[in-house]
Design a protein around this motif. Structure first.
Motif, PDB file in Angstrom:
ATOM      1  N   GLY A   1      31.363 -19.881  22.037  1.00 60.04           N
ATOM      2  CA  GLY A   1      30.147 -20.645  22.283  1.00 60.04           C
ATOM      3  C   GLY A   1      28.907 -19.935  21.762  1.00 60.04           C
ATOM      4  N   TYR A   2      28.841 -18.623  21.972  1.00 56.10           N
ATOM      5  CA  TYR A   2      27.691 -17.862  21.480  1.00 56.10           C
ATOM      6  C   TYR A   2      27.671 -17.809  19.947  1.00 56.10           C
ATOM      7  CZ  TYR A   2      26.250 -16.247  26.099  1.00 56.10           C
ATOM      8  OH  TYR A   2      25.784 -16.188  27.393  1.00 56.10           O
ATOM      9  N   SER A   3      28.858 -17.733  19.330  1.00 59.72           N
ATOM     10  CA  SER A   3      28.921 -17.737  17.870  1.00 59.72           C
ATOM     11  C   SER A   3      28.441 -19.072  17.311  1.00 59.72           C
ATOM     12  CB  SER A   3      30.356 -17.468  17.412  1.00 59.72           C
ATOM     13  OG  SER A   3      30.813 -16.225  17.876  1.00 59.72           O
ATOM     14  N   LEU A   4      28.877 -20.160  17.943  1.00 62.10           N
ATOM     15  CA  LEU A   4      28.420 -21.481  17.515  1.00 62.10           C
ATOM     16  C   LEU A   4      26.913 -21.616  17.702  1.00 62.10           C
ATOM     17  CD1 LEU A   4      29.032 -24.366  16.550  1.00 62.10           C
ATOM     18  CD2 LEU A   4      29.474 -24.982  18.942  1.00 62.10           C
ATOM     19  N   THR A   5      26.411 -21.086  18.801  1.00 62.60           N
ATOM     20  CA  THR A   5      24.968 -21.106  19.057  1.00 62.60           C
ATOM     21  C   THR A   5      24.219 -20.417  17.915  1.00 62.60           C
ATOM     22  OG1 THR A   5      25.317 -21.051  21.454  1.00 62.60           O
ATOM     23  CG2 THR A   5      23.146 -20.393  20.647  1.00 62.60           C
TER      24      THR A   5
ATOM     25  N   ALA B   1      22.208 -26.475  23.740  1.00 54.37           N
ATOM     26  CA  ALA B   1      23.323 -26.960  24.555  1.00 54.37           C
ATOM     27  C   ALA B   1      24.513 -26.010  24.481  1.00 54.37           C
ATOM     28  CB  ALA B   1      23.732 -28.356  24.095  1.00 54.37           C
ATOM     29  N   ALA B   2      24.829 -25.527  23.274  1.00 55.00           N
ATOM     30  CA  ALA B   2      25.940 -24.589  23.111  1.00 55.00           C
ATOM     31  C   ALA B   2      25.654 -23.281  23.833  1.00 55.00           C
ATOM     32  CB  ALA B   2      26.187 -24.324  21.626  1.00 55.00           C
ATOM     33  N   GLY B   3      24.409 -22.838  23.810  1.00 50.72           N
ATOM     34  CA  GLY B   3      24.030 -21.607  24.499  1.00 50.72           C
ATOM     35  C   GLY B   3      24.182 -21.726  26.006  1.00 50.72           C
ATOM     36  N   VAL B   4      23.769 -22.869  26.550  1.00 49.54           N
ATOM     37  CA  VAL B   4      23.917 -23.091  27.993  1.00 49.54           C
ATOM     38  C   VAL B   4      25.395 -23.123  28.378  1.00 49.54           C
ATOM     39  CG1 VAL B   4      23.561 -24.764  29.863  1.00 49.54           C
ATOM     40  CG2 VAL B   4      21.699 -24.256  28.257  1.00 49.54           C
ATOM     41  N   GLY B   5      26.204 -23.802  27.558  1.00 55.90           N
ATOM     42  CA  GLY B   5      27.642 -23.851  27.829  1.00 55.90           C
ATOM     43  C   GLY B   5      28.279 -22.468  27.771  1.00 55.90           C
ATOM     44  N   ALA B   6      27.890 -21.661  26.773  1.00 49.84           N
ATOM     45  CA  ALA B   6      28.420 -20.305  26.654  1.00 49.84           C
ATOM     46  C   ALA B   6      27.997 -19.441  27.835  1.00 49.84           C
ATOM     47  CB  ALA B   6      27.951 -19.673  25.346  1.00 49.84           C
ATOM     48  N   LEU B   7      26.752 -19.632  28.282  1.00 47.75           N
ATOM     49  CA  LEU B   7      26.259 -18.881  29.440  1.00 47.75           C
ATOM     50  C   LEU B   7      27.049 -19.242  30.696  1.00 47.75           C
ATOM     51  CD1 LEU B   7      24.127 -17.029  30.752  1.00 47.75           C
ATOM     52  CD2 LEU B   7      22.674 -19.065  31.028  1.00 47.75           C
ATOM     53  N   TYR B   8      27.335 -20.521  30.873  1.00 49.66           N
ATOM     54  CA  TYR B   8      28.117 -20.963  32.031  1.00 49.66           C
ATOM     55  C   TYR B   8      29.522 -20.361  32.012  1.00 49.66           C
ATOM     56  CZ  TYR B   8      30.682 -24.113  35.138  1.00 49.66           C
ATOM     57  OH  TYR B   8      31.485 -24.615  36.129  1.00 49.66           O
ATOM     58  N   LEU B   9      30.134 -20.346  30.843  1.00 47.91           N
ATOM     59  CA  LEU B   9      31.467 -19.762  30.716  1.00 47.91           C
ATOM     60  C   LEU B   9      31.436 -18.259  30.977  1.00 47.91           C
ATOM     61  CD1 LEU B   9      32.718 -21.688  27.547  1.00 47.91           C
ATOM     62  CD2 LEU B   9      33.606 -21.928  29.881  1.00 47.91           C
ATOM     63  N   LEU B  10      30.364 -17.590  30.541  1.00 51.34           N
ATOM     64  CA  LEU B  10      30.250 -16.158  30.776  1.00 51.34           C
ATOM     65  C   LEU B  10      30.122 -15.849  32.260  1.00 51.34           C
ATOM     66  CD1 LEU B  10      29.987 -13.270  29.808  1.00 51.34           C
ATOM     67  CD2 LEU B  10      27.536 -13.675  29.441  1.00 51.34           C
ATOM     68  N   GLN B  11      29.340 -16.672  32.991  1.00 52.70           N
ATOM     69  CA  GLN B  11      29.216 -16.453  34.437  1.00 52.70           C
ATOM     70  C   GLN B  11      30.583 -16.514  35.110  1.00 52.70           C
ATOM     71  OE1 GLN B  11      26.139 -15.483  35.247  1.00 52.70           O
ATOM     72  NE2 GLN B  11      25.712 -16.004  33.115  1.00 52.70           N
ATOM     73  N   ASN B  12      31.386 -17.490  34.701  1.00 53.88           N
ATOM     74  CA  ASN B  12      32.715 -17.645  35.292  1.00 53.88           C
ATOM     75  C   ASN B  12      33.660 -16.533  34.852  1.00 53.88           C
ATOM     76  OD1 ASN B  12      33.095 -20.376  36.881  1.00 53.88           O
ATOM     77  ND2 ASN B  12      31.693 -20.802  35.202  1.00 53.88           N
ATOM     78  N   ALA B  13      33.489 -16.046  33.627  1.00 51.42           N
ATOM     79  CA  ALA B  13      34.311 -14.930  33.172  1.00 51.42           C
ATOM     80  C   ALA B  13      34.008 -13.671  33.976  1.00 51.42           C
ATOM     81  CB  ALA B  13      34.062 -14.677  31.679  1.00 51.42           C
TER      82      ALA B  13
END
Length: 294
Positions: free
Chosen positions: A170-174, A205-217
């Protein structure tokens, strides 16, 4: 040179933000995993908000770096965020860095230098044809979905690593979307062209999604499971975007040997750093607050 400077500033800001987000995530019950309520709980913590502030600073620095240099150079530099953050956090908290940490710092730094020197990335185009984004987004979405589904079926560090990989993608796509959006600021465009580009909002949008996934990771498992996958995944997937979308060029042939050696050194360094006592002291869970006396 400007792109390298701002890439380093991005790594420092983003790494420090990850430290604060990690501390906040460890205060949330496991029952909140993969739920929107996780973000609600985090929003009530000042330490998490401070971490997000640093993430915003990092995003601005990253935009400048990507606007002035190839993505194949900018994104790999972010591997220094873990060693830099550990050393700064250790200094701030008065925790002495053990010898193993310095070994990890040397391994990551040397791996980055060897990898970039061997690859010798050459800048390509600044923007991407609109039609080229269609297969890219479809393939990225399919990959993300597969990794997330696998993560939901796993537990502990395995889930954390898989979610870290999804976050890295997600961060790479961002970064790729951000670089394409920043190209609109060229001589034929301007602020209006940037604000009217779909890539800018897709990047957010991609950055927010990547951030959400990172929190869960970070919430699912240990840092040693998340950080190496996050660090290497972001760098390698970004290079893939740089080559396929922006026509950036890397040296191949026998140069692949030192490039792989650099990747290996970075991986070993990240594991050593994430497993160190300094990482536990600065990034580990905080003790629960004492009970209130009524």
């Amino acid at each position: 040179m400007i792109s390298v400077l701002f890439a380093v500033l991005t790594a420092l800001s983003n790494g420090s933000g990850t430290v604060l987000q990690r501390r906040a995530a460890m205060r949330v019950p496991q029952s909140e995993a993969m739920r929107l309520s996780l973000i609600g709980r985090l929003l009530r913590q000042r330490v998490w908000l401070a971490g997000i502030g640093l993430v915003i600073v990092a995003a601005v620095c990253q935009a400048v770096a990507l606007a002035t240099g190839p993505i194949s150079v900018v994104q790999p530099i972010f591997v220094i965020e873990l060693p830099a953050t550990l050393l700064v956090a250790g200094w701030a908290m008065g925790v002495r860095a053990p010898r193993t940490v310095w070994y990890g710092v040397v391994a990551v730094t040397a791996g980055l230098a060897i990898g970039l020197a061997a690859a010798a990335p050459v800048d390509g185009t600044d923007s991407v044809r609109g039609a080229d984004w269609i297969p890219t987004l479809l393939l990225t979405g399919a990959f993300e979905a597969a990794v997330i589904v696998a993560a939901l079926r796993a537990r502990g560090d395995t889930r954390a690593a898989l979610l870290g990989l999804a976050s890295a993608c997600g961060y790479s796509l961002t970064a790729a979307l951000m670089k394409d959006a920043m190209a609109r600021l060229g001589p034929d465009g301007g602020a209006l062209a940037l604000l009217s580009s779909w890539q800018l909002y897709a990047s957010a949008a991609a950055g927010v999604g990547a951030l959400y996934l990172l929190q869960n990771a970070l919430h699912a498992g240990s840092l040693v499971a998340v950080q190496p996958v996050l660090t290497l995944g972001d760098a390698l997937i970004s290079i893939l975007y740089g080559v396929t979308l922006f026509a950036e060029e890397l040296r191949t042939g026998w140069w692949l040997l030192p490039e792989l050696a650099g990747v290996g050194l970075i991986a070993v360094g990240c594991v050593v750093l994430a497993r160190s006592s300094l990482a536990t002291d600065t990034l580990g869970p905080q003790p629960p607050p004492p009970p209130r006396v009524s």
